[in-house]
Design a protein around this motif. Structure first.
Motif, mmCIF file in Angstrom:
data_model
loop_
_atom_site.group_PDB
_atom_site.id
_atom_site.type_symbol
_atom_site.label_atom_id
_atom_site.label_comp_id
_atom_site.label_asym_id
_atom_site.label_seq_id
_atom_site.Cartn_x
_atom_site.Cartn_y
_atom_site.Cartn_z
ATOM 1 N N ILE A 60 34.392 -51.052 48.845
ATOM 2 C CA ILE A 60 33.109 -50.471 49.268
ATOM 3 C C ILE A 60 33.295 -49.277 50.205
ATOM 4 O O ILE A 60 32.329 -48.793 50.789
ATOM 5 C CB ILE A 60 32.206 -51.541 49.933
ATOM 6 C CG1 ILE A 60 32.821 -52.061 51.223
ATOM 7 C CG2 ILE A 60 31.888 -52.660 48.962
ATOM 8 C CD1 ILE A 60 31.904 -52.966 52.031
ATOM 9 N N SER A 61 34.513 -48.780 50.310
ATOM 10 C CA SER A 61 34.802 -47.690 51.242
ATOM 11 C C SER A 61 34.059 -46.398 50.915
ATOM 12 O O SER A 61 33.902 -45.532 51.768
ATOM 13 C CB SER A 61 36.304 -47.423 51.314
ATOM 14 O OG SER A 61 36.778 -46.962 50.061
ATOM 15 N N ALA A 62 33.567 -46.262 49.689
ATOM 16 C CA ALA A 62 32.811 -45.059 49.311
ATOM 17 C C ALA A 62 31.401 -45.064 49.910
ATOM 18 O O ALA A 62 30.678 -44.084 49.788
ATOM 19 C CB ALA A 62 32.711 -44.973 47.788
ATOM 20 N N SER A 119 29.727 -52.519 56.201
ATOM 21 C CA SER A 119 30.863 -53.335 56.651
ATOM 22 C C SER A 119 30.840 -54.670 55.921
ATOM 23 O O SER A 119 29.841 -55.050 55.307
ATOM 24 C CB SER A 119 30.809 -53.544 58.162
ATOM 25 O OG SER A 119 29.628 -54.238 58.516
ATOM 26 N N VAL A 120 31.965 -55.378 56.008
ATOM 27 C CA VAL A 120 32.084 -56.668 55.329
ATOM 28 C C VAL A 120 32.791 -57.654 56.239
ATOM 29 O O VAL A 120 33.662 -57.287 57.027
ATOM 30 C CB VAL A 120 32.831 -56.531 53.981
ATOM 31 C CG1 VAL A 120 34.259 -56.055 54.199
ATOM 32 C CG2 VAL A 120 32.815 -57.845 53.203
ATOM 33 N N ALA A 121 32.406 -58.907 56.108
ATOM 34 C CA ALA A 121 33.094 -60.022 56.752
ATOM 35 C C ALA A 121 33.199 -61.116 55.698
ATOM 36 O O ALA A 121 32.272 -61.320 54.908
ATOM 37 C CB ALA A 121 32.313 -60.520 57.959
ATOM 38 N N VAL A 122 34.346 -61.804 55.659
ATOM 39 C CA VAL A 122 34.553 -62.838 54.655
ATOM 40 C C VAL A 122 34.894 -64.150 55.346
ATOM 41 O O VAL A 122 35.755 -64.194 56.234
ATOM 42 C CB VAL A 122 35.675 -62.448 53.664
ATOM 43 C CG1 VAL A 122 35.956 -63.579 52.682
ATOM 44 C CG2 VAL A 122 35.304 -61.179 52.913
ATOM 45 N N LYS A 123 34.200 -65.213 54.933
ATOM 46 C CA LYS A 123 34.498 -66.557 55.429
ATOM 47 C C LYS A 123 34.387 -67.511 54.260
ATOM 48 O O LYS A 123 33.365 -67.547 53.579
ATOM 49 C CB LYS A 123 33.525 -66.950 56.535
ATOM 50 C CG LYS A 123 33.787 -68.340 57.100
ATOM 51 C CD LYS A 123 33.158 -68.500 58.450
ATOM 52 C CE LYS A 123 33.252 -69.886 59.003
ATOM 53 N NZ LYS A 123 34.534 -70.490 59.082
ATOM 54 N N ILE A 140 28.007 -58.583 53.397
ATOM 55 C CA ILE A 140 27.990 -57.128 53.562
ATOM 56 C C ILE A 140 26.788 -56.745 54.416
ATOM 57 O O ILE A 140 25.700 -57.287 54.256
ATOM 58 C CB ILE A 140 27.993 -56.391 52.196
ATOM 59 C CG1 ILE A 140 26.912 -56.925 51.257
ATOM 60 C CG2 ILE A 140 29.353 -56.474 51.547
ATOM 61 C CD1 ILE A 140 26.814 -56.196 49.928
ATOM 62 N N SER A 141 27.020 -55.816 55.353
ATOM 63 C CA SER A 141 25.982 -55.410 56.292
ATOM 64 C C SER A 141 25.992 -53.898 56.453
ATOM 65 O O SER A 141 27.002 -53.252 56.189
ATOM 66 C CB SER A 141 26.233 -56.043 57.666
ATOM 67 O OG SER A 141 26.317 -57.449 57.550
#
Length: 157
Positions: A31-33, A38-42, A48-49
């Motif tokens: 998603i860097s484009a 931002s992303v957080a994974v659990k 994604i925010s």
């Protein structure tokens, strides 16, 4: 003994899946484009925010995150700003007001002595002669009186 062997095998296989940190890194790359996202994974769930310009981009970011190996699901917390308000309606002064205002502009514009203005249906029509250098200032002043249009039929000297 067979039961413990199966349990150990099952634990080993589940332990071999990608780690959350690795998934997060891969999603971030995917998603860097999209700046500002931002992303957080659990536990394999990617959250994604951030803010994106429109619903299409929101869906594209979610699809990119879902396409990463190891992502079980995506929690899409992306926001889309409301559309800007419509521009205010254009106000066009009545012909009488425009004619009076145009005459005042011409009277106060020293370099427009050979210029005449007539108004019909909100359109100010200029006739006469003017120096090229003086035309932009005159046009600016006439547009400030809010006509529908300024029609330039001036001769440039």
């Amino acid at each position: 003994m067979l039961a413990s062997l199966l349990l150990m095998s099952a634990l080993a296989l589940t332990g071999c899946g990608p780690k959350d940190a690795d998934i997060e890194k891969n999603v971030a790359t995917a998603i860097s484009a999209y700046p500002g996202v931002s992303v957080a994974v659990k536990d394999g769930v990617a959250t994604i925010s951030g803010q994106v310009p429109d619903e299409s981009t929101r869906a594209s970011v979610e699809a990119a995150a879902k396409g990463v190996k190891g992502v079980k699901s995506v929690s899409n917390n992306l926001t889309v700003p409301p559309p800007p308000p419509p521009p205010p309606p254009v106000t066009i002064n009545p012909d009488e007001t425009l004619q009076s205002s145009a005459n005042q502009v011409l009277a106060g514009f020293d370099n427009a002595k050979g210029v005449k203005a007539t108004v019909k249906d909100g359109v100010v029509t200029l006739t006469g002669t003017i120096k090229r250098a003086d035309l932009p200032g005159l046009m600016q002043k006439l547009n400030e009186i809010k006509p529908k249009k300024v029609e330039n039929k001036l001769v440039i000297k």
